[in-house]
Design a protein around this motif. Structure first.
Motif, PDB file in Angstrom:
ATOM      1  N   ASP A  41       0.864  -1.183   0.000  1.00 14.66           N
ATOM      2  CA  ASP A  41       0.000   0.000   0.000  1.00 14.66           C
ATOM      3  C   ASP A  41       0.899   1.232   0.000  1.00 14.66           C
ATOM      4  O   ASP A  41       1.837   1.331   0.804  1.00 14.66           O
ATOM      5  N   HIS A  42       0.599   2.195  -0.883  1.00 11.80           N
ATOM      6  CA  HIS A  42       1.510   3.333  -1.008  1.00 11.80           C
ATOM      7  C   HIS A  42       0.782   4.550  -1.587  1.00 11.80           C
ATOM      8  O   HIS A  42      -0.400   4.494  -1.899  1.00 11.80           O
ATOM      9  N   SER A  43       1.507   5.652  -1.719  1.00  9.57           N
ATOM     10  CA  SER A  43       1.021   6.905  -2.316  1.00  9.57           C
ATOM     11  C   SER A  43      -0.227   7.448  -1.624  1.00  9.57           C
ATOM     12  O   SER A  43      -1.233   7.756  -2.277  1.00  9.57           O
ATOM     13  N   PRO A  44      -0.211   7.622  -0.310  1.00  8.44           N
ATOM     14  CA  PRO A  44      -1.407   8.102   0.394  1.00  8.44           C
ATOM     15  C   PRO A  44      -1.709   9.568   0.108  1.00  8.44           C
ATOM     16  O   PRO A  44      -0.806  10.376  -0.115  1.00  8.44           O
ATOM     17  N   ALA A  45      -3.002   9.902   0.106  1.00 10.36           N
ATOM     18  CA  ALA A  45      -3.449  11.285  -0.100  1.00 10.36           C
ATOM     19  C   ALA A  45      -4.665  11.538   0.786  1.00 10.36           C
ATOM     20  O   ALA A  45      -5.671  10.817   0.694  1.00 10.36           O
ATOM     21  N   TRP A  46      -4.575  12.566   1.642  1.00  9.43           N
ATOM     22  CA  TRP A  46      -5.689  12.918   2.527  1.00  9.43           C
ATOM     23  C   TRP A  46      -6.893  13.400   1.726  1.00  9.43           C
ATOM     24  O   TRP A  46      -6.749  14.120   0.742  1.00  9.43           O
ATOM     25  N   SER A  47      -8.092  13.042   2.168  1.00  5.52           N
ATOM     26  CA  SER A  47      -9.308  13.644   1.624  1.00  5.52           C
ATOM     27  C   SER A  47      -9.392  15.083   2.112  1.00  5.52           C
ATOM     28  O   SER A  47      -8.780  15.447   3.123  1.00  5.52           O
ATOM     29  N   PRO A  48     -10.137  15.943   1.407  1.00  5.25           N
ATOM     30  CA  PRO A  48     -10.225  17.353   1.831  1.00  5.25           C
ATOM     31  C   PRO A  48     -10.712  17.552   3.257  1.00  5.25           C
ATOM     32  O   PRO A  48     -10.286  18.483   3.937  1.00  5.25           O
ATOM     33  N   ASP A  49     -11.613  16.663   3.745  1.00  9.07           N
ATOM     34  CA  ASP A  49     -12.125  16.816   5.110  1.00  9.07           C
ATOM     35  C   ASP A  49     -11.286  16.090   6.149  1.00  9.07           C
ATOM     36  O   ASP A  49     -11.571  16.149   7.348  1.00  9.07           O
ATOM     37  N   ILE A  69      -7.045   1.833  -6.830  1.00  6.73           N
ATOM     38  CA  ILE A  69      -7.271   2.849  -5.810  1.00  6.73           C
ATOM     39  C   ILE A  69      -8.126   2.268  -4.684  1.00  6.73           C
ATOM     40  O   ILE A  69      -9.150   1.630  -4.934  1.00  6.73           O
ATOM     41  N   TRP A  70      -7.696   2.519  -3.467  1.00  4.78           N
ATOM     42  CA  TRP A  70      -8.453   2.161  -2.282  1.00  4.78           C
ATOM     43  C   TRP A  70      -8.606   3.415  -1.421  1.00  4.78           C
ATOM     44  O   TRP A  70      -7.827   4.354  -1.541  1.00  4.78           O
ATOM     45  N   VAL A  71      -9.601   3.404  -0.540  1.00  4.12           N
ATOM     46  CA  VAL A  71      -9.787   4.475   0.429  1.00  4.12           C
ATOM     47  C   VAL A  71      -9.939   3.847   1.804  1.00  4.12           C
ATOM     48  O   VAL A  71     -10.648   2.851   1.973  1.00  4.12           O
ATOM     49  N   VAL A  72      -9.260   4.423   2.786  1.00  6.66           N
ATOM     50  CA  VAL A  72      -9.321   3.903   4.144  1.00  6.66           C
ATOM     51  C   VAL A  72      -9.767   5.011   5.089  1.00  6.66           C
ATOM     52  O   VAL A  72      -9.377   6.171   4.944  1.00  6.66           O
ATOM     53  N   SER A  73     -10.609   4.658   6.037  1.00  5.77           N
ATOM     54  CA  SER A  73     -11.062   5.605   7.048  1.00  5.77           C
ATOM     55  C   SER A  73      -9.920   5.914   8.016  1.00  5.77           C
ATOM     56  O   SER A  73      -9.278   4.993   8.534  1.00  5.77           O
ATOM     57  N   ARG A  74      -9.699   7.187   8.258  1.00  5.61           N
ATOM     58  CA  ARG A  74      -8.668   7.578   9.211  1.00  5.61           C
ATOM     59  C   ARG A  74      -9.017   7.119  10.620  1.00  5.61           C
ATOM     60  O   ARG A  74      -8.143   6.763  11.419  1.00  5.61           O
ATOM     61  N   ALA A  99      -6.951   8.221   0.493  1.00  6.71           N
ATOM     62  CA  ALA A  99      -6.886   7.410  -0.718  1.00  6.71           C
ATOM     63  C   ALA A  99      -5.460   6.899  -0.873  1.00  6.71           C
ATOM     64  O   ALA A  99      -4.501   7.584  -0.501  1.00  6.71           O
ATOM     65  N   PHE A 100      -5.318   5.702  -1.421  1.00  8.54           N
ATOM     66  CA  PHE A 100      -3.982   5.154  -1.626  1.00  8.54           C
ATOM     67  C   PHE A 100      -4.008   4.149  -2.770  1.00  8.54           C
ATOM     68  O   PHE A 100      -5.078   3.723  -3.225  1.00  8.54           O
ATOM     69  N   LEU A 101      -2.838   3.783  -3.245  1.00 10.37           N
ATOM     70  CA  LEU A 101      -2.693   2.780  -4.286  1.00 10.37           C
ATOM     71  C   LEU A 101      -2.231   1.474  -3.651  1.00 10.37           C
ATOM     72  O   LEU A 101      -1.445   1.472  -2.704  1.00 10.37           O
ATOM     73  N   SER A 102      -2.730   0.355  -4.180  1.00  9.64           N
ATOM     74  CA  SER A 102      -2.359  -0.946  -3.636  1.00  9.64           C
ATOM     75  C   SER A 102      -2.363  -1.992  -4.741  1.00  9.64           C
ATOM     76  O   SER A 102      -3.199  -1.940  -5.652  1.00  9.64           O
ATOM     77  N   ASP A 103      -1.438  -2.942  -4.645  1.00 11.11           N
ATOM     78  CA  ASP A 103      -1.409  -4.054  -5.599  1.00 11.11           C
ATOM     79  C   ASP A 103      -1.981  -5.320  -4.971  1.00 11.11           C
ATOM     80  O   ASP A 103      -1.672  -6.431  -5.388  1.00 11.11           O
ATOM     81  N   ARG A 104      -2.851  -5.152  -3.979  1.00  7.60           N
ATOM     82  CA  ARG A 104      -3.438  -6.308  -3.303  1.00  7.60           C
ATOM     83  C   ARG A 104      -4.442  -7.042  -4.179  1.00  7.60           C
ATOM     84  O   ARG A 104      -4.819  -8.177  -3.872  1.00  7.60           O
TER      85      ARG A 104
END
Length: 258
Positions: free
Chosen positions: A38-46, A62-67, A51-56
């Protein structure tokens, strides 16, 4: 976005996972735990999601994970690879470059699952940036032979793309100024990779830094009066510098010591 936490990737578990660290306490917290990268994380505006990239999956998606609780959601699942991503400001839309036969910028709405291309699929996009007001897209296009042009277009597709810079060398890492009037980027059009700024309305081009070696744009400061960038000027590694746009005699200053 609130300045309280930093998200980063680490291989301390053997594969690349996302972690969050508190700026105040310095306490780290592991956010993703998949056995793939999992890599290249980017915060959502709020600030609520990342969001991040994953080869899983079968390819990089693209995947999104709750903070807050680490709940994960898959956004894309196609044979094409997503290779870079960001968020459209003030929205629940992730913007990414999809590597198909070329490389196209796409918008992925998390609200309704709608996906739409933002650039023609005949172009090979090598970098992009969405303006702070979420209305404009700047992107670099690979033309071959060491040439990358700079184009801008409204994000809603109401007007065709407009070429700001064509020929003369590479354009890399375009970055909108906070007010959306200018773009900073790295280019070798002067002989080595330096920092340049262009006025979007007039097309007036200015070389901000003219040093031997390699300079790479990082970000604008909050009020748009200066630009952070990385340079190998004084070391074999890279340091962070801050350059004012005012043309002051002091010029760029070292922001972080080696």
């Amino acid at each position: 976005p609130d300045g309280r936490e930093i998200v980063y990737e680490s291989r301390r578990t053997g594969t690349s996972d996302l972690w969050i660290v508190s700026v105040d306490s310095g306490a780290p917290r592991q956010l993703t735990r998949d056995v793939r990268n999992d890599h290249s994380p980017a915060w959502s505006p709020d600030g609520g999601s990342i969001a991040f990239l994953s080869d899983r999956g079968r390819q990089t998606d693209i995947w999104v994970v709750s903070r807050a609780d680490g709940t994960e959601r898959r956004v894309t699942d196609t044979e094409a690879d997503e290779i870079m991503l960001g968020w459209q400001p003030g929205s629940h839309t992730v913007v990414s470059v999809v590597r198909n036969l070329r490389a196209t910028v796409w918008a992925h709405s998390l609200d309704d699952g709608n996906e739409r291309p933002l650039t023609p699929d005949s172009l090979r996009v090598t970098g992009f940036n969405v303006s702070d007001d979420g209305r404009q897209l700047a992107y670099a296009v690979h033309r071959g032979g060491g040439i990358r042009d700079l184009l801008v277009a409204p994000l809603d597709g109401s007007e065709p793309p407009r070429t700001l810079i064509a020929g003369g060398g590479n354009v890399r890492a375009p970055r909108w100024s906070p007010d959306g009037s200018r773009l900073a980027f790295g280019s070798d059009r002067g002989g080595s990779f330096d920092i340049w700024v262009i006025d979007v309305a007039s097309g007036t081009l200015r070389q901000l830094v003219d040093w031997p070696g390699y300079e790479y744009v990082g970000a604008w400061n909050a009020d748009g009066s200066a630009i952070y960038f990385v340079s190998d000027r004084d070391s074999r590694l890279a340091d962070l510098w801050l350059a004012p746009l005012s043309g002051e005699a002091s010029g760029p200053e070292l922001f972080l010591l080696p």
